[in-house]
Design a protein around this motif. Structure first.
Motif, short mmCIF file in Angstrom:
data_model
loop_
_atom_site.label_atom_id
_atom_site.label_comp_id
_atom_site.label_asym_id
_atom_site.label_seq_id
_atom_site.Cartn_x
_atom_site.Cartn_y
_atom_site.Cartn_z
N ALA A 154 16.41 -3.71 5.89
CA ALA A 154 15.88 -2.36 6.05
C ALA A 154 14.49 -2.36 5.44
CB ALA A 154 16.77 -1.34 5.34
N VAL A 155 13.51 -2.01 6.25
CA VAL A 155 12.14 -1.95 5.75
C VAL A 155 11.58 -0.58 6.02
CG1 VAL A 155 11.68 -4.42 5.95
CG2 VAL A 155 11.20 -2.91 7.90
N GLN A 225 8.00 -4.57 1.55
CA GLN A 225 7.35 -5.88 1.73
C GLN A 225 7.54 -6.74 0.49
OE1 GLN A 225 3.65 -3.98 3.82
NE2 GLN A 225 3.35 -6.17 3.81
N MET A 226 7.50 -6.12 -0.66
CA MET A 226 7.67 -6.88 -1.90
C MET A 226 9.13 -7.24 -2.13
SD MET A 226 4.82 -7.69 -2.93
CE MET A 226 3.08 -7.28 -3.08
N ALA A 338 -12.42 5.69 12.58
CA ALA A 338 -11.47 5.93 11.49
C ALA A 338 -10.06 5.88 12.04
CB ALA A 338 -11.73 7.29 10.86
N ASP A 339 -9.28 4.93 11.56
CA ASP A 339 -7.93 4.76 12.09
C ASP A 339 -7.12 3.96 11.09
OD1 ASP A 339 -5.90 5.08 13.91
OD2 ASP A 339 -7.17 4.51 15.61
N ALA A 340 -5.85 3.96 11.28
CA ALA A 340 -4.97 3.19 10.42
C ALA A 340 -3.93 2.53 11.28
CB ALA A 340 -4.29 4.11 9.40
N THR A 341 -3.28 1.51 10.75
CA THR A 341 -2.24 0.82 11.49
C THR A 341 -0.88 1.31 11.02
OG1 THR A 341 -2.15 -0.95 9.86
CG2 THR A 341 -3.65 -1.24 11.71
N GLU A 342 0.06 1.35 11.94
CA GLU A 342 1.42 1.79 11.61
C GLU A 342 2.03 0.93 10.54
OE1 GLU A 342 5.35 1.64 11.16
OE2 GLU A 342 4.53 0.05 12.36
N ASP A 343 1.80 -0.36 10.63
CA ASP A 343 2.49 -1.29 9.76
C ASP A 343 1.62 -1.74 8.60
OD1 ASP A 343 5.04 -2.18 9.79
OD2 ASP A 343 4.68 -3.88 11.10
N GLY A 344 0.34 -1.47 8.67
CA GLY A 344 -0.57 -2.15 7.77
C GLY A 344 -0.63 -1.61 6.37
N ARG A 345 -0.10 -0.42 6.14
CA ARG A 345 -0.14 0.10 4.78
C ARG A 345 0.98 -0.47 3.96
NH1 ARG A 345 -3.83 -0.23 4.13
NH2 ARG A 345 -4.39 -0.84 6.15
N GLY A 346 1.93 -1.03 4.61
CA GLY A 346 2.82 -2.04 4.09
C GLY A 346 3.91 -1.72 3.12
N PRO A 347 4.63 -0.59 3.12
CA PRO A 347 5.77 -0.52 2.21
C PRO A 347 6.87 -1.47 2.62
CG PRO A 347 5.71 1.43 3.58
CD PRO A 347 4.50 0.65 3.89
#
Length: 347
Positions: A154-155, A225-226, A338-347
């Motif tokens: 589960a991520v 992720q950690m 200006a944009d962000a990635t769905e996965d890139g902020r990485g929890p």
């Protein structure tokens, strides 16, 4: 206290449906490079993009930078496979950008990256380290590694609605491409990372292993992720005490699963609530709505804030957002990049 931030990229982030709607691949590649510049300088310097969601949610690098301006801590940035250059000073370990996990080998140099990162971690003179990450696509690769190791899967996600089933389909394809079944890599974490991971994972794991071996206290600054990195360390036979520090946003999404995962990998857990719900500012409102949640050592940095100082962090975050062109009412400076990635902020 030193914050070590490995930053890298993986082509997994370019898979359709993995990144946030509207995030162009040519901009996504700049996200980690921009993150480390924000952490180092308070704003992008050479990067042509500012990672901000269409709704006005800034990268967690803005929060970590705000904490740094209030608390003060040393930062070391490790190039763990950046595809775009950055103006921030970096430690080079020779890591290459990661391939698509659906290829036969996502991180061909996982062993070498781990070994070089281990040497670096063992060489650091600090008594305590916080190790974070920034890598677009990171929660999908975390899911891949956990699955290959046979760990519960589960991520989290940087979007309010977590596209977990989509990630699982990608991981299923990735395992097939590597001729693996779930659990086939039990006790062989670097094989799991090589097959279905990303280059930031062996870098974080190597730094942590080297630091722990030298007697340094290590906190993994991040969310699920950690958990994947901690699982990799435990599967490698590393039994030293280890902690994970994350945000209340991850904890709220994951519920009891987060505590259970930390217990499974024998890690202490620290959860910090930055109190964003008390401010009328678009950036903090978007975090409270479930965007971003974690990344760029955000949860670990927040855990360093002394009692009574969190209001000062919120004040500094407003100032950092102003430098980034994010107005309190939600105008992201009119920057079409200006944009962000769905996965890139990485929890």
């Amino acid at each position: 206290m030193r914050v070590v931030l490995p930053a890298g990229t993986t082509e997994t982030a370019l898979i359709d449906g993995i990144s946030a709607a509207g995030a162009a691949p040519e901009l996504m590649e700049h996200t980690p490079s921009a993150d480390v510049e924000i952490l180092e300088y308070g704003e992008p310097v050479a990067s042509p993009v500012t990672p901000v969601s269409p709704n006005g949610c800034p990268t967690p690098a803005a929060v970590t930078r705000a904490v740094r301006e209030v608390v003060g801590f040393d930062v070391s940035i490790v190039d763990a496979g950046l595809v775009r250059s950055t103006a921030a000073p970096t430690v080079e370990i020779g890591a290459d950008p990661g391939a698509d996990v659906r290829e036969s080998a996502a991180v061909p140099g996982a062993d070498a990256a781990f070994d070089r990162a281990y040497d670096y971690g063992a060489s650091l003179p600090d008594d305590e380290l916080l190790i974070g990450e920034t890598v677009p696509g990171g929660t999908t690769t975390a899911l891949g590694v956990l699955t290959a190791l046979g760990e519960p899967t589960a991520v989290s996600s940087s979007l309010p609605e977590n596209p977990l089933e989509r990630k699982r389909r990608v991981v299923d394809e990735a395992l097939t491409a590597s001729d693996l079944e779930p659990g086939d890599c039990e006790g062989r974490p670097l094989e799991a990372i090589e097959a279905v991971g990303d280059p930031v994972q062996p870098t974080v794991a190597g730094i942590a292993a080297g630091a722990l071996e030298s007697g340094t206290a290590v906190t993994l600054a991040g969310g699920t992720q950690m958990i994947a990195v901690a699982a990799a360390l435990r599967h490698a036979g590393i039994e030293a005490p280890l902690s994970i520090a994350t945000t209340s946003f991850v904890a709220d999404e994951q519920g009891d699963r987060l505590e259970a995962a930390c217990e499974r990998v024998d890690c202490d857990l620290t959860v910090t609530d930055p109190g964003f719900d008390g401010r009328d500012h678009v950036a903090m409102e978007r975090y409270c709505a479930g965007e971003a949640k974690e990344g760029v050592a955000m949860g670990g940095a927040l855990s360093l804030v002394p009692d009574g100082e969190m209001a000062a962090v919120r004040d500094r975050l407003e100032a950092v957002c102003a430098r980034l062109g994010i107005e309190a009412e939600g105008d992201a400076g009119g920057d079409p990049s200006a944009d962000a990635t769905e996965d890139g902020r990485g929890p």
